[in-house]
Design a protein around this motif. Structure first.
Motif, mmCIF file in Angstrom:
data_model
loop_
_atom_site.group_PDB
_atom_site.id
_atom_site.type_symbol
_atom_site.label_atom_id
_atom_site.label_comp_id
_atom_site.label_asym_id
_atom_site.label_seq_id
_atom_site.Cartn_x
_atom_site.Cartn_y
_atom_site.Cartn_z
ATOM 1 N N GLY A 140 1.007 -1.127 -0.078
ATOM 2 C CA GLY A 140 0.023 0.152 0.106
ATOM 3 C C GLY A 140 0.732 1.336 0.058
ATOM 4 N N THR A 141 0.425 2.363 0.907
ATOM 5 C CA THR A 141 1.170 3.330 0.937
ATOM 6 C C THR A 141 2.338 3.330 2.095
ATOM 7 N N GLY A 142 2.304 2.061 2.884
ATOM 8 C CA GLY A 142 2.957 1.850 3.904
ATOM 9 C C GLY A 142 2.608 2.512 5.182
ATOM 10 N N ASN A 143 1.157 3.176 5.218
ATOM 11 C CA ASN A 143 0.424 3.633 6.210
ATOM 12 C C ASN A 143 -0.521 2.901 6.443
ATOM 13 N N PRO A 144 -1.156 2.934 7.771
ATOM 14 C CA PRO A 144 -2.321 2.387 8.185
ATOM 15 C C PRO A 144 -3.350 3.370 7.899
ATOM 16 N N PHE A 145 -4.716 2.935 7.854
ATOM 17 C CA PHE A 145 -5.852 3.651 7.325
ATOM 18 C C PHE A 145 -5.831 4.163 6.039
ATOM 19 N N PHE A 146 -5.163 3.698 5.318
ATOM 20 C CA PHE A 146 -5.097 3.988 3.590
ATOM 21 C C PHE A 146 -5.629 2.504 3.043
ATOM 22 N N THR A 147 -6.330 2.628 2.023
ATOM 23 C CA THR A 147 -6.579 1.347 1.202
ATOM 24 C C THR A 147 -5.692 1.032 0.228
ATOM 25 N N THR A 148 -5.685 0.009 -0.554
ATOM 26 C CA THR A 148 -5.033 -0.247 -1.585
ATOM 27 C C THR A 148 -5.332 0.473 -2.819
ATOM 28 N N ASP A 149 -6.519 0.741 -2.749
ATOM 29 C CA ASP A 149 -7.264 2.052 -3.802
ATOM 30 C C ASP A 149 -6.636 3.237 -3.852
ATOM 31 N N THR A 150 -6.351 3.732 -2.779
ATOM 32 C CA THR A 150 -5.748 4.923 -2.457
ATOM 33 C C THR A 150 -4.430 4.622 -2.722
ATOM 34 N N GLY A 151 -3.938 3.873 -2.367
ATOM 35 C CA GLY A 151 -2.382 3.669 -2.950
ATOM 36 C C GLY A 151 -2.332 3.389 -4.153
ATOM 37 N N ALA A 152 -2.953 2.998 -5.040
ATOM 38 C CA ALA A 152 -3.043 2.955 -6.232
ATOM 39 C C ALA A 152 -3.121 4.083 -7.116
ATOM 40 N N ALA A 153 -4.196 4.716 -6.537
ATOM 41 C CA ALA A 153 -4.312 6.146 -6.932
ATOM 42 C C ALA A 153 -2.958 7.147 -6.779
ATOM 43 N N LEU A 154 -2.373 7.028 -5.718
ATOM 44 C CA LEU A 154 -1.137 7.808 -5.273
ATOM 45 C C LEU A 154 -0.138 7.189 -6.266
ATOM 46 N N ASP A 194 -19.621 12.817 -9.864
ATOM 47 C CA ASP A 194 -20.680 11.909 -9.738
ATOM 48 C C ASP A 194 -20.380 10.905 -8.499
ATOM 49 N N VAL A 195 -19.139 10.009 -8.783
ATOM 50 C CA VAL A 195 -18.961 9.128 -7.986
ATOM 51 C C VAL A 195 -19.062 9.507 -6.270
ATOM 52 N N LEU A 196 -18.436 10.564 -6.034
ATOM 53 C CA LEU A 196 -18.530 11.147 -4.625
ATOM 54 C C LEU A 196 -19.939 11.572 -4.052
ATOM 55 N N ALA A 197 -20.614 12.158 -4.950
ATOM 56 C CA ALA A 197 -21.789 12.571 -4.569
ATOM 57 C C ALA A 197 -22.833 11.543 -4.228
ATOM 58 N N ASN A 198 -22.679 10.611 -5.462
ATOM 59 C CA ASN A 198 -23.868 9.327 -5.090
ATOM 60 C C ASN A 198 -23.102 8.417 -4.435
ATOM 61 N N ASP A 199 -22.048 8.251 -3.809
ATOM 62 C CA ASP A 199 -21.303 7.600 -2.968
ATOM 63 C C ASP A 199 -21.380 5.931 -3.663
ATOM 64 N N LEU A 200 -20.907 6.353 -5.074
ATOM 65 C CA LEU A 200 -20.921 4.899 -5.743
ATOM 66 C C LEU A 200 -19.609 3.942 -5.143
ATOM 67 N N ASN A 201 -19.819 2.804 -4.957
ATOM 68 C CA ASN A 201 -18.804 1.817 -4.486
ATOM 69 C C ASN A 201 -17.910 1.475 -5.384
ATOM 70 N N VAL A 202 -16.871 2.308 -5.937
ATOM 71 C CA VAL A 202 -15.881 1.824 -6.861
ATOM 72 C C VAL A 202 -14.581 1.971 -6.487
ATOM 73 N N ALA A 205 -13.291 7.393 -1.325
ATOM 74 C CA ALA A 205 -13.203 8.753 -1.491
ATOM 75 C C ALA A 205 -11.759 9.381 -1.491
ATOM 76 N N ALA A 206 -10.974 8.915 -0.779
ATOM 77 C CA ALA A 206 -9.628 9.457 -0.755
ATOM 78 C C ALA A 206 -8.982 9.054 -2.255
ATOM 79 N N ALA A 207 -9.115 8.017 -2.523
ATOM 80 C CA ALA A 207 -8.663 7.747 -3.967
ATOM 81 C C ALA A 207 -9.407 8.420 -5.212
ATOM 82 N N ILE A 208 -10.666 8.723 -5.066
ATOM 83 C CA ILE A 208 -11.139 9.372 -6.049
ATOM 84 C C ILE A 208 -10.891 10.881 -6.122
ATOM 85 N N SER A 209 -10.762 11.440 -5.026
ATOM 86 C CA SER A 209 -10.189 12.674 -4.507
ATOM 87 C C SER A 209 -8.990 13.150 -5.307
ATOM 88 N N LEU A 210 -7.968 12.030 -4.998
ATOM 89 C CA LEU A 210 -6.658 12.105 -5.462
ATOM 90 C C LEU A 210 -6.499 12.104 -7.022
#
Length: 246
Positions: A140-154, A194-202, A205-210
């Motif tokens: 991942g990012t090497g830090n807890p509380f971050f998903t692998t999706d966020t790691g992928a976006a990073l 759209d993804v954030l506003a409709n809370d779509l499970n893809v 939020a941190a990954a989408i924002s990044l």
């Protein structure tokens, strides 16, 4: 009619493929199915041979999921570290399959474990890809509380990828899980908003924002089937593209 009948096929120089850990289970309920790993590796190898620079992030949910463990009373940070180690196991297995297909591969980890993988260094990762090697980013990012999706976006942003491809269990983004809600609406194109506003499970939020901050397109497709990654790279088949608003 497929999306490739109406949309121009994009040209990619460098991409990141995010694969969920669950995708490696095949038809099983836990662990790794070698045939499934080999099929994904063969598909990635085919894309790499076209000259596209490819890097990967693989989740660890097929082995251990920190959030689920925390819900059962385990310390969340400790659970996330255990989940990071699960991603390293998956990365090593994928590396083995890719190299069996003749593709030089490097595993780079956010947590140092020099006996089995290289430490993550951005410029070194870029150099590996420039030399035609597939790079798998693990832990991942090497830090807890971050998903692998966020790691992928990073990592996709750091590598200056043209797009982030997310291989899932379904052929795009739906308004609800189509395996549970048969009449869920499927989208061909969405905006980050759209993804954030409709809370779509893809992705979280941190990954989408990044991705939005770096104007990084996200392409969501089904990782299973006949050469799905190769096909979606050509603009074929069914997938959902998440981009900035016009």
């Amino acid at each position: 009619m497929t999306q490739s009948d109406t949309l121009p096929v994009p040209s990619y120089k460098r991409v990141l493929l995010k694969v969920s850990g669950e995708a490696l289970m095949g038809s099983g309920s836990y662990g790794v199915d070698p045939a499934t790993v080999d099929a994904i590796a063969a598909d990635v190898a085919a894309v790499a041979r076209t000259g596209v620079e490819v890097c990967l992030v693989i989740g660890g949910g097929n082995i251990f999921r920190g959030v689920a463990a925390a819900a059962r009373g385990m310390d969340r940070a400790q659970g996330d570290y255990a989940g990071m180690l699960a991603t390293v196991i998956n990365a090593l297995l994928m590396q083995n399959s890719l190299e069996r297909h003749g593709v030089p591969t490097r595993v780079m980890t956010a947590i140092h474990m020099s006996s089995i993988a290289e430490p993550y260094i951005r410029r070194r990762a870029v150099r590996h890809m420039e030399k035609g090697r597939v790079v798998i980013f693990a832990a991942g990012t090497g830090n807890p509380f971050f998903t692998t999706d966020t790691g992928a976006a990073l990592r996709a942003a750091e590598m200056e990828c043209n797009a982030l491809f997310k291989g899932t269990q379904v052929d795009g983004v739906y308004s609800a899980d189509p395996r549970k809600v048969p009449d869920a609406k499927r989208y061909d194109t969405l905006t980050y908003r759209d993804v954030l506003a409709n809370d779509l499970n893809v992705m979280d939020a941190a990954a989408i924002s990044l991705a939005r901050e770096n104007r990084l397109p996200i392409v969501v497709f089904n990782i299973h089937g006949k050469d799905p990654f190769s096909r979606v790279m050509r603009g074929e088949g069914r997938f959902t593209t998440i981009v900035a608003a016009d």
